[in-house]
Design a protein around this motif. Structure first.
Motif, mmCIF file in Angstrom:
data_model
loop_
_atom_site.group_PDB
_atom_site.id
_atom_site.type_symbol
_atom_site.label_atom_id
_atom_site.label_comp_id
_atom_site.label_asym_id
_atom_site.label_seq_id
_atom_site.Cartn_x
_atom_site.Cartn_y
_atom_site.Cartn_z
ATOM 1 N N LYS A 1 0.559 -0.962 -0.205
ATOM 2 C CA LYS A 1 0.210 -0.204 -0.082
ATOM 3 C C LYS A 1 0.857 1.033 -0.009
ATOM 4 C CE LYS A 1 -3.823 -1.978 3.028
ATOM 5 N NZ LYS A 1 -4.820 -2.252 4.058
ATOM 6 N N GLU A 2 0.688 2.117 -0.290
ATOM 7 C CA GLU A 2 1.015 3.117 -0.282
ATOM 8 C C GLU A 2 1.333 4.246 1.173
ATOM 9 O OE1 GLU A 2 -1.110 5.951 -2.436
ATOM 10 O OE2 GLU A 2 -0.926 5.396 -4.548
ATOM 11 N N ARG A 3 1.690 4.954 1.023
ATOM 12 C CA ARG A 3 2.668 5.400 2.817
ATOM 13 C C ARG A 3 1.365 6.414 3.153
ATOM 14 N NH1 ARG A 3 4.843 10.056 4.091
ATOM 15 N NH2 ARG A 3 5.874 10.077 6.369
ATOM 16 N N TYR A 4 1.220 6.111 4.139
ATOM 17 C CA TYR A 4 0.228 6.870 4.859
ATOM 18 C C TYR A 4 0.145 8.284 5.421
ATOM 19 C CZ TYR A 4 -3.729 8.112 7.900
ATOM 20 O OH TYR A 4 -5.312 8.805 8.940
ATOM 21 N N ILE A 5 -0.666 9.264 4.500
ATOM 22 C CA ILE A 5 0.409 10.688 5.063
ATOM 23 C C ILE A 5 -1.333 11.228 6.064
ATOM 24 C CG2 ILE A 5 0.130 12.781 4.311
ATOM 25 C CD1 ILE A 5 1.378 11.118 1.828
ATOM 26 N N PRO A 6 -1.210 11.187 7.686
ATOM 27 C CA PRO A 6 -1.921 12.073 8.058
ATOM 28 C C PRO A 6 -1.910 13.110 7.736
ATOM 29 C CG PRO A 6 0.064 12.412 9.713
ATOM 30 C CD PRO A 6 0.827 11.564 7.890
ATOM 31 N N PRO A 7 -3.796 13.703 8.155
ATOM 32 C CA PRO A 7 -3.823 15.060 7.820
ATOM 33 C C PRO A 7 -3.473 15.639 8.500
ATOM 34 C CG PRO A 7 -5.725 13.418 8.756
ATOM 35 C CD PRO A 7 -4.843 12.480 8.759
ATOM 36 N N GLY A 8 -3.294 17.033 7.924
ATOM 37 C CA GLY A 8 -3.229 18.558 8.769
ATOM 38 C C GLY A 8 -4.014 18.598 10.877
ATOM 39 N N LYS A 9 -3.005 19.058 11.370
ATOM 40 C CA LYS A 9 -3.878 19.354 12.619
ATOM 41 C C LYS A 9 -4.677 20.698 13.017
ATOM 42 C CE LYS A 9 0.244 17.397 15.259
ATOM 43 N NZ LYS A 9 1.260 17.905 16.147
ATOM 44 N N ASN A 10 -5.286 20.538 13.494
ATOM 45 C CA ASN A 10 -6.150 21.909 13.643
ATOM 46 C C ASN A 10 -6.208 22.965 14.605
ATOM 47 O OD1 ASN A 10 -8.357 20.394 12.374
ATOM 48 N ND2 ASN A 10 -8.882 19.163 14.493
ATOM 49 N N PHE A 11 -6.785 23.906 14.345
ATOM 50 C CA PHE A 11 -6.246 25.263 14.841
ATOM 51 C C PHE A 11 -6.060 25.296 15.881
ATOM 52 C CE2 PHE A 11 -10.322 25.683 13.645
ATOM 53 C CZ PHE A 11 -10.607 26.797 14.491
ATOM 54 N N TYR A 12 -5.338 25.815 17.139
ATOM 55 C CA TYR A 12 -5.143 25.807 17.990
ATOM 56 C C TYR A 12 -5.849 27.092 18.824
ATOM 57 C CZ TYR A 12 -1.346 22.040 17.800
ATOM 58 O OH TYR A 12 -0.917 21.566 17.753
ATOM 59 N N THR A 13 -6.917 27.024 19.901
ATOM 60 C CA THR A 13 -7.668 27.553 20.332
ATOM 61 C C THR A 13 -7.400 27.404 22.101
ATOM 62 O OG1 THR A 13 -9.606 26.765 20.798
ATOM 63 C CG2 THR A 13 -9.402 28.095 19.174
ATOM 64 N N ASN A 14 -8.143 28.804 22.395
ATOM 65 C CA ASN A 14 -7.585 28.650 24.563
ATOM 66 C C ASN A 14 -8.404 27.914 24.185
ATOM 67 O OD1 ASN A 14 -5.385 31.152 23.977
ATOM 68 N ND2 ASN A 14 -7.003 32.642 24.416
ATOM 69 N N PRO A 15 -8.547 27.209 25.370
ATOM 70 C CA PRO A 15 -8.943 26.431 26.706
ATOM 71 C C PRO A 15 -10.358 27.564 26.875
ATOM 72 C CG PRO A 15 -7.428 26.913 28.237
ATOM 73 C CD PRO A 15 -6.484 27.000 26.402
ATOM 74 N N GLY A 16 -11.516 26.123 27.194
ATOM 75 C CA GLY A 16 -12.908 26.917 27.441
ATOM 76 C C GLY A 16 -12.440 27.390 28.833
ATOM 77 N N LYS A 17 -13.517 28.607 28.983
ATOM 78 C CA LYS A 17 -13.261 29.363 30.533
ATOM 79 C C LYS A 17 -14.586 28.002 30.757
ATOM 80 C CE LYS A 17 -11.369 33.738 29.114
ATOM 81 N NZ LYS A 17 -10.801 34.406 28.458
#
Length: 310
Positions: free
Chosen positions: A130-146
């Motif tokens: 099989k072809e090499r698995y390329i993982p999808p990009g990470k999501n944008f980071y936000t401040n944790p919920g208050k």
């Protein structure tokens, strides 16, 4: 049509009555008829009596005991089976087939030792390339919920916090008072009133009415009821004198006696009185049991018939 008496059509309703076959035969009662007369006449078959089963030849059809396998030689089944196996072994072209080596037993799961063909590539557990698995990009980071529910806690929403504004006491009443004063300032005079303005239905006097009352209507005079009819004298019973009738009895009128004229009788060309043909007449009907007896006891076998008991 017979010369004397009624015709068959008039008597029984048939064109012609069938003749009777057994006219003049001697009557034989069904109850006193003898049963099996031949059994009491001439000589009968006299058997030799009943014979009991014993070791003797008496009681059998043959004068002496006849064997079924008389003169047959003794045969040994074991010897016959051996001869059959020797005859079958002579048909073999060579010696018996012996494998080059003994049976091989498997030595574990997944091993092909002892098999004829070995392993097959189609049954290999190896996966395809099989072809090499390329993982999808990470999501944008936000401040944790208050933490907090939003009620009584500041700076918990996405946008900016709303500024605080003072709320006057009874703002709605003050605004309504200002609107009423502005409305009075715009009004130029008092309310417009008409003389024909409708008044309330339920006033102080519920019996007061502006319309004049109509004239009083006088009831029509009552007609006097006529007295019931009463006869001048009590009712009379009807009798021979007809005294209870309204009209007097009429006088008797003498009717002259007149002889009735006889009507002419309708005849045919031969000057004979016409009689209509008679309608269908009933015939004696035989029951089903009698018909069954007649079928089993007919003209041909009524002399030789025998009683059957069940």
């Amino acid at each position: 049509m017979p010369a004397e008496g009624k015709s068959d059509m008039e008597r029984i309703g048939l064109f012609s009555e069938m003749g009777y076959v057994t006219v003049g035969d001697k009557y034989i009662s069904h109850y006193m008829r003898p049963f099996n007369e031949a059994a009491s006449k001439n000589r009968q078959m006299l058997p030799g009596g009943i014979k009991t089963l014993s070791a003797l030849q008496a009681g059998y059809f043959e004068p002496q005991f006849v064997r079924i396998f008389d003169g047959e030689a003794y045969s040994n089944p074991v010897q016959l089976r051996r001869r059959y196996r020797l005859a079958e072994s002579k048909k073999n072209l060579g010696k018996a087939f012996l494998p080059s080596n003994g049976d091989k037993l498997p030595c574990g799961l997944g091993s092909y030792y002892g098999t004829i063909g070995g392993s097959y590539a189609y049954f290999s557990p190896q996966l395809k390339a099989k072809e090499r698995y390329i993982p999808p990009g990470k999501n944008f980071y936000t401040n944790p919920g208050k933490k907090g529910t939003g009620y009584g806690y500041a700076n918990l929403t996405i946008g900016e916090q709303y500024p605080h504004e003072p709320d006057e006491y009874e703002v709605e009443r003050i605004n309504a008072k200002k609107a009423q004063e502005e409305h009075k300032r715009l009004v130029k005079g008092g309310p417009f009133k008409l003389n024909l303005y409708p008044q309330g239905y339920f006033d102080m006097n519920p019996y007061f009415n502006d319309k004049p009352l109509p004239h009083v209507k006088k009831p029509p005079p009552e007609k006097p009821i006529a007295p019931p009819f009463k006869p001048s004298s009590p009712a009379k019973k009807s009798g021979g004198m007809k005294g209870g009738t309204f009209d007097p009895y009429p006088s008797h009128s003498a009717d002259p006696y007149v002889i009735k004229k006889s009507k002419a009788i309708t005849t045919n060309k031969e000057r004979q009185i016409f009689h209509p043909p008679a309608g269908p007449k009933s015939r004696p009907v035989r029951s089903i049991i009698t018909l069954n007896v007649t079928r089993s006891l007919n003209v041909k076998n009524y002399k030789t018939a025998q009683l059957t008991s069940y």
